[in-house]
Design an enzyme around this catalytic site. Structure first.
Site, mmCIF file in Angstrom:
data_model
loop_
_atom_site.group_PDB
_atom_site.id
_atom_site.type_symbol
_atom_site.label_atom_id
_atom_site.label_comp_id
_atom_site.label_asym_id
_atom_site.label_seq_id
_atom_site.Cartn_x
_atom_site.Cartn_y
_atom_site.Cartn_z
ATOM 1 N N TYR A 136 15.821 -4.380 15.484
ATOM 2 C CA TYR A 136 14.904 -4.016 14.407
ATOM 3 C C TYR A 136 14.260 -2.652 14.650
ATOM 4 C CZ TYR A 136 11.168 -4.518 10.946
ATOM 5 O OH TYR A 136 10.305 -4.326 9.895
ATOM 6 N N LYS B 5 14.810 0.616 12.274
ATOM 7 C CA LYS B 5 13.687 1.254 11.575
ATOM 8 C C LYS B 5 13.468 2.687 12.062
ATOM 9 C CE LYS B 5 12.771 -2.043 8.725
ATOM 10 N NZ LYS B 5 12.868 -1.859 7.268
#
Length: 171
Positions: A127, A131
């Site tokens: 993640y 991002k």
């Protein structure tokens, strides 16, 4: 306004569409899986056909699969990267092409990144990496697409109370 949701979850758009109608506008819901490039192209084209143009795209699809870095699986990694980074890019590309070619030319793209794209957090290697990629991708697109009047920005929120994060808040 065109609101998207996974094809098997379109019922989740009802409240948003009601709020759009209450504000005096109209909305349409379309099924979208940002991991499916053909689906992305279809949704972009359908949106342009419905509205006559596209002025704003908010890239908000995202998923997180929490795993210790030592235990991260390829499937989990690929799911997060495909949704959170690859999907953002190809959605922006499809809509950006429409924005470039419409008259008057241009529009605005807002990519939803995360504070985890600026730092690190436990059990979120995939993640945080995705991002961070969205943050830098946004800079590249802003640079490349400014000459055709497409403004590209990212928003990096912290934890937001949603059904996805609620168990974390409750614990």
């Amino acid at each position: 306004v065109v609101v998207t949701e996974l094809p098997d979850r379109l019922d989740r758009t009802a409240e948003t569409l009601a709020q759009i109608a209450a504000a005096g506008s109209s909305g349409t819901a379309l099924g979208l899986d940002v991991r499916d490039l053909e689906n992305i192209r279809q949704v972009a084209a359908t949106t342009a056909a419905i509205a006559g143009r596209i002025d704003i795209l908010v890239n908000n699809a995202g998923v997180n699969i929490r795993q210790d870095a030592f235990d991260a699986t390829e499937d989990a990694w690929d799911t997060v990267q495909s949704t959170d980074l690859k999907g953002v890019f190809f959605m922006a590309q499809a809509v950006g092409r429409i924005m470039r070619d419409q008259e008057p030319q241009g529009g605005a793209i807002v990519n939803i990144a995360s504070v985890m794209g600026l730092g690190a957090y436990y059990q979120r290697a995939a993640y945080c990496s995705a991002k961070a990629g969205v943050v830098n991708l946004t800079k590249v697109l802003a640079l490349e697409w400014a000459p055709v009047n497409i403004r590209v920005n990212a928003v990096c929120p912290a934890f937001v109370d949603t059904p996805l994060t609620r168990p974390m808040f409750e614990s």
